[in-house]
Design a protein around this motif. Structure first.
Motif, mmCIF file in Angstrom:
data_model
loop_
_atom_site.group_PDB
_atom_site.id
_atom_site.type_symbol
_atom_site.label_atom_id
_atom_site.label_comp_id
_atom_site.label_asym_id
_atom_site.label_seq_id
_atom_site.Cartn_x
_atom_site.Cartn_y
_atom_site.Cartn_z
ATOM 1 N N UNK A 19 10.003 -11.716 28.119
ATOM 2 C CA UNK A 19 10.713 -10.472 28.442
ATOM 3 C C UNK A 19 9.760 -9.463 29.091
ATOM 4 N N UNK A 20 8.560 -9.353 28.549
ATOM 5 C CA UNK A 20 7.566 -8.434 29.114
ATOM 6 C C UNK A 20 7.212 -8.836 30.541
ATOM 7 N N UNK A 21 6.996 -10.129 30.761
ATOM 8 C CA UNK A 21 6.662 -10.608 32.102
ATOM 9 C C UNK A 21 7.829 -10.391 33.064
ATOM 10 N N UNK A 22 9.043 -10.614 32.597
ATOM 11 C CA UNK A 22 10.222 -10.380 33.436
ATOM 12 C C UNK A 22 10.281 -8.916 33.861
ATOM 13 N N UNK A 23 10.080 -8.014 32.917
ATOM 14 C CA UNK A 23 10.114 -6.582 33.224
ATOM 15 C C UNK A 23 8.998 -6.207 34.206
ATOM 16 N N UNK A 24 7.823 -6.794 34.043
ATOM 17 C CA UNK A 24 6.732 -6.539 34.990
ATOM 18 C C UNK A 24 7.093 -7.011 36.391
ATOM 19 N N UNK A 25 7.781 -8.141 36.478
ATOM 20 C CA UNK A 25 8.122 -8.691 37.796
ATOM 21 C C UNK A 25 9.080 -7.789 38.566
ATOM 22 N N UNK A 26 9.809 -6.932 37.850
ATOM 23 C CA UNK A 26 10.783 -6.042 38.487
ATOM 24 C C UNK A 26 10.296 -4.598 38.602
ATOM 25 N N UNK A 27 9.206 -4.273 37.929
ATOM 26 C CA UNK A 27 8.743 -2.886 37.844
ATOM 27 C C UNK A 27 8.198 -2.382 39.177
#
Length: 101
Positions: A19-27
């Motif tokens: 989830x953290x990596x997913x959020x980073x990919x969109x930030x």
């Protein structure tokens, strides 16, 4: 005669890490290089091989393996460049002030 290939490297992500990596990919404000590393990790955790990831992201296999190693050694912090990397500032504040005046 076939060339030897490095051993497959597969990572596992917890639900929270994914989830953290997913959020980073969109930030916004995250460097492209970091986003590519994040995508690399998520694809690898999904079962993609180093070669498949490299071809999909138009990177060298070495770059993909290096990203996986950075994650294994440094976790989330391993995605960013270490302090001291890159060019050093050569201008002093007095130099900048002189140019501005």
């Amino acid at each position: 005669m076939s060339a030897s290939r490095p051993a497959a490297h597969h990572i596992e992500l917890s639900a929270e890490e994914d989830r953290t990596l997913y959020e980073l990919s969109l930030a916004d404000g995250i460097a492209r290089r970091i986003k590519l590393r994040v995508i690399t990790l998520r694809l690898n955790a999904s079962g993609w091989t180093t070669l498949q990831i490299a071809q999909h992201l138009h990177q060298c296999e070495h770059t993909v393996r290096q990203t996986l190693q950075r994650w294994s050694k440094g976790g989330l912090g391993g995605l960013w460049e270490a302090a001291g990397r890159g060019g050093k500032t050569k201008w002093q504040n007095t130099d900048i002030e002189a140019v501005e005046t």
